[in-house]
Design a protein around this motif. Structure first.
Motif, PDB file in Angstrom:
ATOM      1  N   ASN A 187      42.244  41.596  44.324  1.00 17.81           N
ATOM      2  CA  ASN A 187      42.338  40.397  45.547  1.00 17.81           C
ATOM      3  C   ASN A 187      41.010  40.407  46.219  1.00 17.81           C
ATOM      4  O   ASN A 187      40.422  40.301  47.527  1.00 17.81           O
ATOM      5  N   SER A 188      40.247  41.804  46.466  1.00 20.62           N
ATOM      6  CA  SER A 188      39.769  42.486  47.044  1.00 20.62           C
ATOM      7  C   SER A 188      38.052  41.837  47.050  1.00 20.62           C
ATOM      8  O   SER A 188      37.888  41.789  45.889  1.00 20.62           O
TER       9      SER A 188
ATOM     10  N   LEU B  79      49.279  38.420  39.318  1.00 18.14           N
ATOM     11  CA  LEU B  79      48.450  39.483  38.342  1.00 18.14           C
ATOM     12  C   LEU B  79      47.061  38.589  37.280  1.00 18.14           C
ATOM     13  O   LEU B  79      45.856  38.076  37.672  1.00 18.14           O
ATOM     14  N   LEU B  80      48.129  37.357  36.292  1.00 16.93           N
ATOM     15  CA  LEU B  80      47.554  36.901  35.824  1.00 16.93           C
ATOM     16  C   LEU B  80      45.759  35.817  36.516  1.00 16.93           C
ATOM     17  O   LEU B  80      44.922  35.174  36.071  1.00 16.93           O
TER      18      LEU B  80
ATOM     19  N   LYS C 285      33.578  45.296  42.194  1.00 17.03           N
ATOM     20  CA  LYS C 285      34.678  43.680  40.841  1.00 17.03           C
ATOM     21  C   LYS C 285      35.066  44.201  39.761  1.00 17.03           C
ATOM     22  O   LYS C 285      34.574  44.863  38.908  1.00 17.03           O
ATOM     23  N   LEU C 286      36.293  44.624  40.061  1.00 20.01           N
ATOM     24  CA  LEU C 286      37.460  45.247  38.704  1.00 20.01           C
ATOM     25  C   LEU C 286      37.685  43.726  37.815  1.00 20.01           C
ATOM     26  O   LEU C 286      37.838  42.881  37.961  1.00 20.01           O
ATOM     27  N   GLN C 287      36.808  44.385  36.412  1.00 21.89           N
ATOM     28  CA  GLN C 287      37.806  43.309  35.385  1.00 21.89           C
ATOM     29  C   GLN C 287      38.830  44.066  34.344  1.00 21.89           C
ATOM     30  O   GLN C 287      39.120  45.447  33.947  1.00 21.89           O
ATOM     31  N   CYS C 288      39.313  43.389  33.777  1.00 25.50           N
ATOM     32  CA  CYS C 288      40.189  43.742  33.217  1.00 25.50           C
ATOM     33  C   CYS C 288      40.202  43.384  31.144  1.00 25.50           C
ATOM     34  O   CYS C 288      40.268  41.939  31.563  1.00 25.50           O
TER      35      CYS C 288
ATOM     36  N   VAL D 124      37.621  50.828  43.903  1.00 24.60           N
ATOM     37  CA  VAL D 124      37.024  49.286  44.605  1.00 24.60           C
ATOM     38  C   VAL D 124      37.368  49.403  46.229  1.00 24.60           C
ATOM     39  O   VAL D 124      36.588  48.795  47.510  1.00 24.60           O
ATOM     40  N   VAL D 125      38.880  49.848  46.750  1.00 29.88           N
ATOM     41  CA  VAL D 125      39.032  49.284  47.652  1.00 29.88           C
ATOM     42  C   VAL D 125      37.637  50.500  49.041  1.00 29.88           C
ATOM     43  O   VAL D 125      37.634  50.068  49.715  1.00 29.88           O
ATOM     44  N   GLN D 126      37.942  51.530  48.253  1.00 34.44           N
ATOM     45  CA  GLN D 126      37.059  52.324  49.364  1.00 34.44           C
ATOM     46  C   GLN D 126      35.497  51.952  49.725  1.00 34.44           C
ATOM     47  O   GLN D 126      35.121  51.917  50.420  1.00 34.44           O
ATOM     48  N   ALA D 127      35.313  51.300  48.276  1.00 32.29           N
ATOM     49  CA  ALA D 127      33.713  51.308  48.055  1.00 32.29           C
ATOM     50  C   ALA D 127      33.968  49.716  48.751  1.00 32.29           C
ATOM     51  O   ALA D 127      32.710  49.703  49.925  1.00 32.29           O
ATOM     52  N   ARG D 128      34.807  48.742  49.082  1.00 32.31           N
ATOM     53  CA  ARG D 128      34.967  48.321  50.056  1.00 32.31           C
ATOM     54  C   ARG D 128      34.525  48.145  51.875  1.00 32.31           C
ATOM     55  O   ARG D 128      34.017  47.800  52.555  1.00 32.31           O
TER      56      ARG D 128
END
Length: 559
Positions: free
Chosen positions: A254-255, A279-280, A260-263, A128-132
């Protein structure tokens, strides 16, 4: 038969990577899925990367429930998949918008080198960070190209303007005075134009170097908004967070960026209440189904603080708390208020169906916890909870009893005083209970004999675990004779009989003593297994599995 043929052909196609440039461009979209499955099964990370980078469909599902004995995807293949997702963001052939990796993680160090939950979570956050960062660099390059193009146009305009002025100066004019006046006017206007051009360039440079001029915050905010509005792929996964990975997970959640990361399920270990709260707060509220907290010193007050946050997740149906130091002591001030807050917080979990409480030391408080839940539970796990007779009496009469499908009461001591409550509970759950664990409950031959009629009445029971109970060969024989008369039962975990241990065991050994006490090497331990399996064979049952292997027992294998 056709599906088998497709799989065989797909495995043969992905086996030779050197031929992929020849066939990859001609593969129809409906064959990408079997080719990707064959690449995973054959451990072909290069093929995985090429297929994912050109994925032609809107969604890609990798992971999920695996067949018994099936290993998870290889670590190299998962890494190739994640790298290909980032590369596919700039590939026009990739149509992926949803990447579902839920259930992908395996056991760390398992067969085939699978990627465990913690490693997969770290790799996802890194992706996710690398893609950003990659999108930022791309936008900066595009901005730089646009700036250079605009500067080149301005230079061309200035050159044309200067050439036009030079031509006018070279034209003859009879009136010297008027000519001189005109030249002065033109040169003055040219100087003004040059000054204006310089001013424009200075203003543009000042805007470009905004952080040096105190404009960095506004530029960053605009950039974050622009990145947040450019989400290209939504990534769904189960996240495993501990103290080592917490900062990285927080940064990824947070980025804003193209991923977009979903859990779906969140598992946290050894982190504080404030970190769990953070985190929540960062998780999307629509997709979270379960929370698993382990080895964190929450305390009753800490859990009561988290429950209102959990109630904001409308689909949350699973809450698991393992070794979280919920030690309730009435002599401590404020414990009654904290327990009341805990009960009120549980009452807000409208969709909760699974509750697991391990070693929380809350004797006598089961009614306070379970009576506040608005919906009846289907899975209830209460191992090492020091349940009292009043706890079991409440459970047998609660609104949860008739709906339970899984029940774990391991390591809670049972005796003659609790036996009526257990029999009543089994009677209430006889039409729904599929998995039952009474391991380490101190069941002797006599207690088990009184309990066997109630166990036999569980019509849909699929697995039964009775490990680490002090039973003899005679008691085990009666147990197996009852088990073969239960048509739905598929798996039985039985303890080693007392006759198989070395001399010196107490008359009523605890589960810890049975676990640590050495077996008698002079005794043929396989005789017990052969005897019990002979009972099963004589009954005509071929679908009932008997095992005394506590470490490798898995009730999910029968589903």
């Amino acid at each position: 038969m056709v599906l088998t043929l497709v799989r065989l052909c797909a495995r043969e196609v992905v086996s030779d990577h050197s031929s992929s440039p020849g066939w990859l461009r001609w593969v129809p979209s409906e064959l990408f899925a079997p080719l990707l499955e064959a690449a995973f099964c054959s451990c072909r990370p290069l093929a995985v990367g090429e297929l994912v980078q050109r994925w032609p469909e809107r969604s890609l599902r990798v992971g999920g429930r695996r067949r018994p004995g099936q290993a998870g995807p290889n670590r190299l293949c998962i890494q190739a998949l994640l790298l290909a997702v980032v590369r596919g963001l700039s590939d026009r052939r990739c149509a992926m918008q949803i990447l579902d990796l839920c259930g992908l993680q395996g056991d760390e160090g398992g067969m085939g080198d699978p990627m465990g939950g913690w490693s997969l979570t770290v790799a996802l956050c890194t992706m996710v960070v690398q893609a950003r960062a990659g999108l930022r660099k791309q936008k900066r390059r595009e901005g730089e190209r646009e700036r250079k193009r605009f500067s080149a146009l301005e230079r061309d305009e200035d050159i044309k303007r200067e050439r036009g002025q030079y031509k006018k100066e070279q034209e003859p004019d009879g009136d010297d005075e008027s000519s001189d006046t005109e030249r002065m006017t033109l040169s003055g206007s040219a100087g003004d134009e040059e000054i204006k051009g310089v001013r424009r360039r200075m203003e543009r440079d000042r805007q470009r170097d905004g952080p040096l001029a105190g404009l960095g915050d506004s530029r960053r905010e605009n950039e974050e908004k622009e990145l947040g509005s450019n989400v290209l792929v939504h990534v769904r996964a189960d996240l495993f967070v501990n103290a080592r990975s917490w900062e990285r997970v927080r940064g990824a959640l947070n980025s804003s960026g193209p991923l977009k990361l979903q859990c779906r399920y969140l598992r946290v270990e050894e982190i504080t209440v404030s970190s769990i709260r953070t985190l929540l707060d960062l998780l999307p509220h629509q997709g979270l189904l379960g929370v698993d907290v382990r080895y964190s010193s929450l305390g009753v007050a800490g859990l009561a603080e988290l429950l209102p946050l959990l109630s904001t997740f409308p689909a949350l149906h699973s809450l698991r708390l393992h070794y979280c130091n919920l030690d309730f002591r009435r002599d401590h001030p404020g414990q009654d208020e904290a327990l009341r807050d805990l009960s009120q917080g549980l009452a807000q979990l409208q969709e909760l169906r699974r509750l697991s409480l391990t070693a929380l030391r809350l004797p006598g408080q089961l009614r306070v916890l379970l009576s506040s839940l608005p919906q009846p539970l289907t899975i209830l796990e209460l191992p090492y909870l020091s349940l009292t007779p009043s706890d079991l009496a409440y459970l047998s009469c609660s609104h949860h009893a008739a709906t339970l499908q899984q029940l774990d009461l391991s390591e809670n001591r049972l005796d003659e005083t609790t036996l009526p409550s257990i029999r009543r509970l089994l009677s209430q759950t006889s039409g729904s209970l599929q998995h039952l664990s009474l391991s380490g409950c101190g069941l002797t031959d006599g207690l088990l004999g009184l309990l066997l009629p109630s166990l036999g009445g569980c019509r849909v029971l699929k697995s039964l675990a009775l490990a680490l109970n002090p039973l003899s060969v005679s008691g085990l024989t009666d147990l197996v004779r009852m088990a073969v008369r239960m048509p739905s039962l598929r798996q039985l975990l039985y303890p080693n009989p007392l006759e198989d241990y070395q001399p010196g065991l107490p008359d009523l050994p605890s589960s810890a003593q049975l676990l640590d006490w050495p077996l008698d090497e002079t005794t043929d331990i396989s005789m017990t297994s052969s005897h019990l399996n002979r009972v099963v064979k004589d009954s005509g049952r071929t679908d009932l599995s008997l095992t005394c292997d506590l470490l490798n027992y898995d009730k999910d294998l029968v589903d």
